[in-house]
Structure formats: C-alpha cells, structure tokens
Design an enzyme around this catalytic site. Structure first.
Site, mmCIF file in Angstrom:
data_model
loop_
_atom_site.group_PDB
_atom_site.id
_atom_site.type_symbol
_atom_site.label_atom_id
_atom_site.label_comp_id
_atom_site.label_asym_id
_atom_site.label_seq_id
_atom_site.Cartn_x
_atom_site.Cartn_y
_atom_site.Cartn_z
ATOM 1 N N HIS A 178 0.830 -1.203 0.000
ATOM 2 C CA HIS A 178 0.000 0.000 0.000
ATOM 3 C C HIS A 178 0.865 1.254 0.000
ATOM 4 O O HIS A 178 0.754 2.102 -0.865
ATOM 5 C CB HIS A 178 -0.952 0.010 1.201
ATOM 6 C CG HIS A 178 -1.981 1.084 1.081
ATOM 7 N ND1 HIS A 178 -1.720 2.390 1.425
ATOM 8 C CD2 HIS A 178 -3.244 1.061 0.593
ATOM 9 C CE1 HIS A 178 -2.801 3.117 1.175
ATOM 10 N NE2 HIS A 178 -3.737 2.334 0.666
ATOM 11 N N HIS A 241 -7.327 -1.718 -4.496
ATOM 12 C CA HIS A 241 -5.997 -1.414 -5.045
ATOM 13 C C HIS A 241 -5.487 -2.559 -5.916
ATOM 14 O O HIS A 241 -4.951 -2.322 -6.996
ATOM 15 C CB HIS A 241 -4.992 -1.170 -3.916
ATOM 16 C CG HIS A 241 -5.146 0.167 -3.260
ATOM 17 N ND1 HIS A 241 -5.178 1.343 -3.962
ATOM 18 C CD2 HIS A 241 -5.259 0.517 -1.950
ATOM 19 C CE1 HIS A 241 -5.313 2.355 -3.116
ATOM 20 N NE2 HIS A 241 -5.372 1.883 -1.894
HETATM 21 CO CO CO Z 1 -5.417 3.152 -0.243
#
Ligand code: CO
Length: 293
Positions: A178, A241
């Site tokens: 991330h 994501h």
């Molecule tokens: Co994010």
C-alpha cells in the site's frame, strides 16, 4: 474537656473510616475477570474479502479457544458502505466502549494492518486512552501489525514466494504494497524489497501510495528482461488497489504500465491474509500480548 476531645477524635476516625469504606466499595470492588480479543482491520465491503476475515476469525478461535472475539473496522468509508447494506460494523472505539459496558476486564487488541502506519498509531493512542478510564478495563494491550520484525518479514516473503502458481525460471514478481506518504513506517516496504531481493533477485516490492514507486522498479525489471512479470498484492486482502491499481485495465494500472513496456503480466489476486502461515504471524503477535494480560 478531655472526654470531649476523645469524642471528637473518635468522630473524626469514624468518618475517615466511612470515607475509606465508600472509596473501597466504589473502586476497590473486584470485577470478575473477563478476557476478550478485539481484531481490528482496515475493513472491506467486498464479499470475497469478507470470507478472508471469516477464516481469520476461525483460525483465531482455534488458537485462543474459549476466549471471546470481537471485530472492528478502522475505515469510516467502509463502515458507512456496509451500514447501507444493513451490516453494522463498529469502529475500534465503539467496540471498546461496548466491551467496557459488557464488563470485560482484560482486552487484547490485534491490529490486522501490514505496517505500523498512521492507522496503527491512532489505534494505539485511543487504546491507551481507554486504558486510563476510571473504573474501566484492568488491562488493555495492542499487538503489533504484520511486518514488525525481520523474522516476520522473512516468513511473509517466503510464504508469498511459495504461492505463485505457474511461475517459471526467469519470471519476475512484483508485489504491490500500500505505502504511505507521511510515515517513517513506509521504509518497511524498502526493507521488504531487500528481503525479497536476498531470497530471489527477480522479486521486487513497489507501493501505490509511498516508496518505492512503479517508476523506481521499472528500470530494474528492464535490466533483468524477464519474460513474464507476476503481480501480487502485499496487502491483507486483494481489494480495490489490487483489482484496479494493480491488475485493472486503466492506463495507469501496473499491468498496463508493464504491458506498455513490453512485459507479459500475470496477476494473482490473493491477499496476504489468505495464507494461514501469514495469519499465524499476526496470531503470534497476539499470543505475546494475551500472555501479558
Ligand atoms: Co489506499
């Protein structure tokens, strides 16, 4: 006169005793010991990812048989989305307040985050405040997130590398972490990149929101000229994501960027929390904390 003085002393002593007794009754009264585990995740509104959390729940119940387990999600957006579907999930603070109301005395909180970033620090701060409340919990401790030591990093790296079906000699792997812009914890991704590089020079870690970026990794991949680049999230669940920024068809997804640069891409949509061996790393952190309750 003398007896008057004695009487006054007696009254003073008695009233002090009464005060002391009241104080004892209010605060010293021992509540029966009641222990609980609170599992805290960023959260997900994806039904597949929810199945991953269900498995974590089962695995936790096996390791801590007989202990109560509750869940909280840190993401406000995800809690609001779930609430619209009628699924009410608590923030860690609401969950803790309910646990206090339910008479729990000892709490072990496990952060199912990957790095000790902003969300983890907020959790630690608020847990600390709960620990200070008068007539509240006797003890409340927070276990560390996934990547908290070199041995955690090695276990995670080795487990992920064992789980890339179809990878042939000469194929590269790029993990998507991330990442965070604001925290020194971002350096953990660089450390993970190093751990992977030592295990296998064809394996890299990049991040969506921190360092290293895909642009940092691209020249390195070009030097190695792999036939195929496997893409895999290094996040607890393969959520938004992984599906969009990593494996999506938009122009700036990692898959598109790599394809444009002449690589063949294979995406593996599996989060770290899908591997029991990795969940065990989190549960080891939880064991340490439970043993100190
Ligand atoms: Co994010």
């Amino acid at each position: 006169m003398k007896s008057n003085k004695a009487l006054i002393s007696l009254v003073v002593i008695l009233s002090l005793l009464v005060c002391a007794w009241n104080a004892f009754a209010a605060h010293g009264e021992k509540k029966p010991e009641k222990k609980v585990i609170l599992l805290v995740a960023f959260g997900t509104s994806d039904p597949d990812a929810q199945k991953v959390f269900d498995r974590i729940d089962e695995q936790t119940k096996k390791v801590f048989a007989g202990m109560d387990i509750r869940w909280a999600f840190t993401s406000k957006i995800i809690r609001a989305k779930l609430a619209k579907e009628g699924k009410m999930l608590d923030s860690p603070e609401v969950a803790l307040a309910k646990m206090m109301g339910d008479g729990y005395t000892h709490v072990a909180v496990l952060s199912l985050h990957t790095i000790p970033g902003e969300e983890f620090h907020e959790l630690v701060q608020n847990v600390h405040l709960f620990g200070q409340m008068a007539d509240g919990f006797e003890k409340i401790l927070v276990a560390r997130p996934l990547l908290s030591s070199h041995s955690d990093m090695e276990t995670v790296a080795k487990t992920l590398l064992k789980n890339i079906p179809g990878r042939k000699a000469g194929d590269a792997v790029l993990f998507m972490g991330h990442g965070t812009e604001h925290h020194p914890a971002d350096a953990i991704y660089l450390a993970m990149n190093q751990v992977f590089q030592e295990l296998d020079p064809l394996v890299f870690v990049g991040t969506v929101e921190g360092k290293p970026t895909i642009e940092d990794i691209l020249p390195k991949l070009k030097n190695l000229k792999p036939k195929t680049v496997y893409l895999m999230p290094m996040m607890s669940v393969a959520g938004d994501h992984a599906k969009n920024d990593m494996a999506g068809d938009e122009e700036d997804s990692w898959k598109s960027v790599l394809t444009k640069n002449g690589f063949k891409c294979e995406a593996i949509l599996k989060g770290t929390a899908e591997f029991a061996e990795i969940v065990d790393v989190w549960l080891e952190h939880l064991k340490t904390v439970v043993s100190h309750l």
